[in-house]
Write a protein that holds these residues in place. Sequence first.
Motif, mmCIF file in Angstrom:
data_model
loop_
_atom_site.group_PDB
_atom_site.id
_atom_site.type_symbol
_atom_site.label_atom_id
_atom_site.label_comp_id
_atom_site.label_asym_id
_atom_site.label_seq_id
_atom_site.Cartn_x
_atom_site.Cartn_y
_atom_site.Cartn_z
ATOM 1 N N SER A 76 134.382 73.416 12.026
ATOM 2 C CA SER A 76 133.774 74.586 12.257
ATOM 3 C C SER A 76 132.273 74.393 11.173
ATOM 4 N N VAL B 82 131.256 71.671 24.364
ATOM 5 C CA VAL B 82 130.649 72.910 23.979
ATOM 6 C C VAL B 82 130.742 73.270 22.563
ATOM 7 N N GLY B 83 131.881 73.291 21.774
ATOM 8 C CA GLY B 83 131.898 73.629 20.269
ATOM 9 C C GLY B 83 131.174 72.913 19.414
ATOM 10 N N ALA C 84 121.768 71.339 22.291
ATOM 11 C CA ALA C 84 121.423 72.396 21.392
ATOM 12 C C ALA C 84 119.989 73.147 21.281
ATOM 13 N N ARG D 31 123.784 74.381 16.760
ATOM 14 C CA ARG D 31 122.899 75.741 16.836
ATOM 15 C C ARG D 31 122.914 76.362 15.555
ATOM 16 N N GLU D 32 124.183 76.660 15.074
ATOM 17 C CA GLU D 32 124.389 77.402 13.875
ATOM 18 C C GLU D 32 123.821 76.843 12.659
ATOM 19 N N GLU E 75 127.570 74.459 19.678
ATOM 20 C CA GLU E 75 127.346 75.793 19.071
ATOM 21 C C GLU E 75 127.283 75.554 17.513
#
Length: 400
Positions: A220, A245-246, A274, A252-253, A249
């Motif tokens: 994460s 997908v994960g 992204a 992008r963060e 994301e």
Amino acid sequence: MPLHALKARPSAPVPALLVLEDGRTFRGESFGAKGETFGEAVFSTGMSGYQETLTDPSYHRQVVVMTAPHVGNTGMNDEDPESRQIWVAGYVVRDPSRVSSNWRAQRTLDDELAEQGVVGISGIDTRALTRHLRERGAMRVGISTLETDPEKLLAKVTASAEMSGANLSEAVSTPQSYVVPAIGTKRFTVAALDLGIKEMTPQRMAERGIEVHVLPATASIEDVLAVAPDGLFFSNGPGDPAATVGQVELLREALERGLPYFGICFGNQLFGRALGFGTFKLKYGHRGINQPVMDRTTRKVEVTAHNHGFAVDAPLDRDTETPYGLVSVSHVCLNDDVVEGLELRDPEGRLKSFSVQYHPEAAAGPHDAAYLFDRFSELMASSQAGTPAAPATTTTEEQA
């Protein structure tokens, strides 16, 4: 027997059958393990480096056809693998070497394939098979030493999984994080997401004073930030980037936080996603160690190592505005104009992040693109100092 001259196992030939998804059939002899295997048929144009190819996790669920006629000449050793195991689903060669002759050889290629349960076939016309794949495109395939009826094997091939839509990076990723320490003085810390990473990649960073924290594919943004990184890296890996997908994301963060990013191969495709671009499946992909690519920032042409069946759909003739900055295509394949790299810059033109579709870690060869690891170091240094990234220059390693 001395290690530099290992003979292949003496045994009677075992018939093997190869059937493509469109019904094209080849008959040969077993090479490696006995049994059946299925995957996507792809070809690699490298004349050397077969040990690195076999252990590249990006080949997970693919049956690799070697275009070089003689394979296995230098045997197998414990120094050159790029991961913990052989990942190819199957192996196709025309003329396997009867003797492995190299001072580093510890066992034959045939024995290693058999030991790891990799089903292969030899003695077929790999030139004809490669031409067929170039004309018809990569497709599913089956190899069997158990089934002699092509129609029955074809039914199993058409029932097997396709590569499009496959999310495979978690299957090849490390289950636990680990650290590759910097060599010499530590300059930077990098969080590297293992999507199928090759061992030489963190080694290339460590040589430049980078401490690399290799994280599982399921990491994460909190896991990334926990190592206090100066930069984020996404590795190569298998599967369809559109099915991921994960990790998109997560990237992008990281971009929203302004963390410098460098991606290779699958990492380039996920960078494109992204940033808002789509991806598409190439007809037969780029695989081998002899692909010409132009770095549009320096106008230099590099001979590069490739292994990808998907590509980023980004415009070559203009920059693209994104929520994270201005994106341009930095590298392009000179064979077919496929996007081979992306750059993200701020409104003042300062480099923020970049990626390439090919393999600058050069395992196995060539070394033309090694400068990209220097570019990543320069990017992190400029980010720390709050100054623009230095312009692209020719390094000593390039000149060599």
